[in-house]
Design an enzyme around this catalytic site. Structure first.
Site, PDB file in Angstrom:
ATOM      1  N   LYS A  11     -61.856 -64.183  -3.912  1.00 32.54           N
ATOM      2  CA  LYS A  11     -61.910 -65.217  -2.872  1.00 32.54           C
ATOM      3  C   LYS A  11     -63.088 -66.192  -3.066  1.00 32.54           C
ATOM      4  O   LYS A  11     -64.028 -65.902  -3.819  1.00 32.54           O
ATOM      5  CB  LYS A  11     -62.003 -64.529  -1.501  1.00 32.54           C
ATOM      6  CG  LYS A  11     -60.761 -63.717  -1.144  1.00 32.54           C
ATOM      7  CD  LYS A  11     -60.876 -63.163   0.276  1.00 32.54           C
ATOM      8  CE  LYS A  11     -59.624 -62.420   0.675  1.00 32.54           C
ATOM      9  NZ  LYS A  11     -59.661 -61.946   2.070  1.00 32.54           N
ATOM     10  N   TYR A  51     -50.167 -65.866   3.646  1.00 31.32           N
ATOM     11  CA  TYR A  51     -50.595 -65.112   4.823  1.00 31.32           C
ATOM     12  C   TYR A  51     -49.580 -65.202   5.955  1.00 31.32           C
ATOM     13  O   TYR A  51     -49.971 -65.199   7.140  1.00 31.32           O
ATOM     14  CB  TYR A  51     -51.960 -65.611   5.295  1.00 31.32           C
ATOM     15  CG  TYR A  51     -53.132 -65.118   4.455  1.00 31.32           C
ATOM     16  CD1 TYR A  51     -53.322 -63.760   4.205  1.00 31.32           C
ATOM     17  CD2 TYR A  51     -54.063 -66.006   3.932  1.00 31.32           C
ATOM     18  CE1 TYR A  51     -54.383 -63.300   3.443  1.00 31.32           C
ATOM     19  CE2 TYR A  51     -55.143 -65.547   3.173  1.00 31.32           C
ATOM     20  CZ  TYR A  51     -55.302 -64.189   2.936  1.00 31.32           C
ATOM     21  OH  TYR A  51     -56.368 -63.730   2.191  1.00 31.32           O
ATOM     22  N   ASN A 114     -64.516 -61.191   2.629  1.00 30.89           N
ATOM     23  CA  ASN A 114     -64.514 -59.843   2.065  1.00 30.89           C
ATOM     24  C   ASN A 114     -64.157 -59.829   0.575  1.00 30.89           C
ATOM     25  O   ASN A 114     -63.651 -58.853   0.046  1.00 30.89           O
ATOM     26  CB  ASN A 114     -63.588 -58.932   2.885  1.00 30.89           C
ATOM     27  CG  ASN A 114     -62.165 -59.437   2.907  1.00 30.89           C
ATOM     28  OD1 ASN A 114     -61.858 -60.478   2.319  1.00 30.89           O
ATOM     29  ND2 ASN A 114     -61.276 -58.709   3.554  1.00 30.89           N
ATOM     30  N   HIS A 117     -58.713 -60.181  -2.257  1.00 34.83           N
ATOM     31  CA  HIS A 117     -57.427 -59.822  -1.651  1.00 34.83           C
ATOM     32  C   HIS A 117     -56.641 -59.042  -2.694  1.00 34.83           C
ATOM     33  O   HIS A 117     -56.667 -59.391  -3.873  1.00 34.83           O
ATOM     34  CB  HIS A 117     -56.637 -61.081  -1.257  1.00 34.83           C
ATOM     35  CG  HIS A 117     -55.204 -60.778  -0.960  1.00 34.83           C
ATOM     36  ND1 HIS A 117     -54.792 -60.346   0.287  1.00 34.83           N
ATOM     37  CD2 HIS A 117     -54.097 -60.771  -1.743  1.00 34.83           C
ATOM     38  CE1 HIS A 117     -53.487 -60.116   0.250  1.00 34.83           C
ATOM     39  NE2 HIS A 117     -53.050 -60.365  -0.975  1.00 34.83           N
ATOM     40  N   GLU A 128     -46.018 -61.989  -3.559  1.00 33.24           N
ATOM     41  CA  GLU A 128     -47.245 -62.744  -3.816  1.00 33.24           C
ATOM     42  C   GLU A 128     -47.322 -63.211  -5.277  1.00 33.24           C
ATOM     43  O   GLU A 128     -47.784 -64.317  -5.553  1.00 33.24           O
ATOM     44  CB  GLU A 128     -48.462 -61.878  -3.452  1.00 33.24           C
ATOM     45  CG  GLU A 128     -48.547 -61.635  -1.938  1.00 33.24           C
ATOM     46  CD  GLU A 128     -49.605 -60.624  -1.522  1.00 33.24           C
ATOM     47  OE1 GLU A 128     -50.346 -60.116  -2.392  1.00 33.24           O
ATOM     48  OE2 GLU A 128     -49.688 -60.330  -0.308  1.00 33.24           O
TER      49      GLU A 128
HETATM   50  P1  CMP Z   1     -56.964 -59.974   3.021  1.00 32.65           P
HETATM   51  O1  CMP Z   1     -56.826 -58.724   2.264  1.00 32.65           O
HETATM   52  O2  CMP Z   1     -56.994 -61.254   2.242  1.00 32.65           O
HETATM   53  O3  CMP Z   1     -55.773 -60.052   4.095  1.00 32.65           O
HETATM   54  C1  CMP Z   1     -55.878 -60.785   5.292  1.00 32.65           C
HETATM   55  C2  CMP Z   1     -57.257 -61.322   5.491  1.00 32.65           C
HETATM   56  O4  CMP Z   1     -57.536 -61.728   6.815  1.00 32.65           O
HETATM   57  C3  CMP Z   1     -58.260 -60.204   5.233  1.00 32.65           C
HETATM   58  O5  CMP Z   1     -58.321 -59.916   3.876  1.00 32.65           O
HETATM   59  C4  CMP Z   1     -59.512 -60.788   5.838  1.00 32.65           C
HETATM   60  O6  CMP Z   1     -60.118 -61.748   4.991  1.00 32.65           O
HETATM   61  C5  CMP Z   1     -58.929 -61.513   7.052  1.00 32.65           C
HETATM   62  N1  CMP Z   1     -59.007 -60.738   8.278  1.00 32.65           N
HETATM   63  C6  CMP Z   1     -58.325 -59.639   8.622  1.00 32.65           C
HETATM   64  N2  CMP Z   1     -58.621 -59.238   9.866  1.00 32.65           N
HETATM   65  C7  CMP Z   1     -59.529 -60.133  10.330  1.00 32.65           C
HETATM   66  C8  CMP Z   1     -60.220 -60.278  11.559  1.00 32.65           C
HETATM   67  N3  CMP Z   1     -60.030 -59.424  12.584  1.00 32.65           N
HETATM   68  N4  CMP Z   1     -61.083 -61.296  11.689  1.00 32.65           N
HETATM   69  C9  CMP Z   1     -61.278 -62.171  10.677  1.00 32.65           C
HETATM   70  N5  CMP Z   1     -60.635 -62.098   9.474  1.00 32.65           N
HETATM   71  C10 CMP Z   1     -59.771 -61.087   9.304  1.00 32.65           C
END
Ligand code: CMP
Length: 134
Positions: A11, A51, A114, A117, A128
């Site tokens: 990311k 998403y 984070n 993904h 995907e």
């Molecule tokens: P990812 O694995 O990319 O899948 C969905 C993404 O949404 C997740 O990682 C986080 O980056 C984001 N995400 C999921 N839950 C939350 C939340 N409660 N608040 C903010 N971001 C979130």
């Protein structure tokens, strides 16, 4: 032996922090093969499709703004049980709670930023990979 391919996004926060090599190292050290890899910026349309299950959630506008703001690295990694194996290496979604030793556990202190993904099922991986590479 169940060979699988999974879609991984390094990311924008990981790119900005200079962690592309660190993430790739962990994937390669695990024995996964990088099949395809491309640096690109996620468009608004691709964000909504990628998403799809989150577009109605309250955090989605912020997530979309973050994911489309700067370049990321999209890649396909392949190996035995690659889908769950990469999820394990990535760690729990919330970096604050992810186990030490995982990518998020070692380098993220955020639920949204984070770093990585990774597809969560064979169905997601197929969808995907098609979205990003076909
Ligand atoms: P990812 O694995 O990319 O899948 C969905 C993404 O949404 C997740 O990682 C986080 O980056 C984001 N995400 C999921 N839950 C939350 C939340 N409660 N608040 C903010 N971001 C979130």
């Amino acid at each position: 032996m169940a060979e699988q391919s999974t879609l991984i996004l390094i990311k924008p926060d990981a790119v900005e922090r200079g962690l592309i090599g660190t993430v790739l190292n962990r994937l390669e050290n695990k024995g996964l093969t990088i099949e395809k890899m491309e640096m690109r910026t996620m468009t608004s349309e691709l964000a909504d499709a990628h998403y799809a299950e989150h577009v109605e959630k309250p955090f989605y506008p912020d997530l979309k703004a973050f994911m489309t703001s700067r370049p990321l690295v999209a890649l396909i990694a392949t190996g035995d049980e690659a889908i769950p194996a990469v999820r394990t290496i990535a760690g729990a979604t919330d970096g604050r709670k992810a186990e030490a030793g995982t990518i998020r556990g070692d380098y993220s202190l955020s639920q949204q930023r984070n770093l990585i993904h990774a597809s969560d099922s064979p169905e997601s991986a197929k969808r995907e990979i098609d979205l990003w590479f076909n």
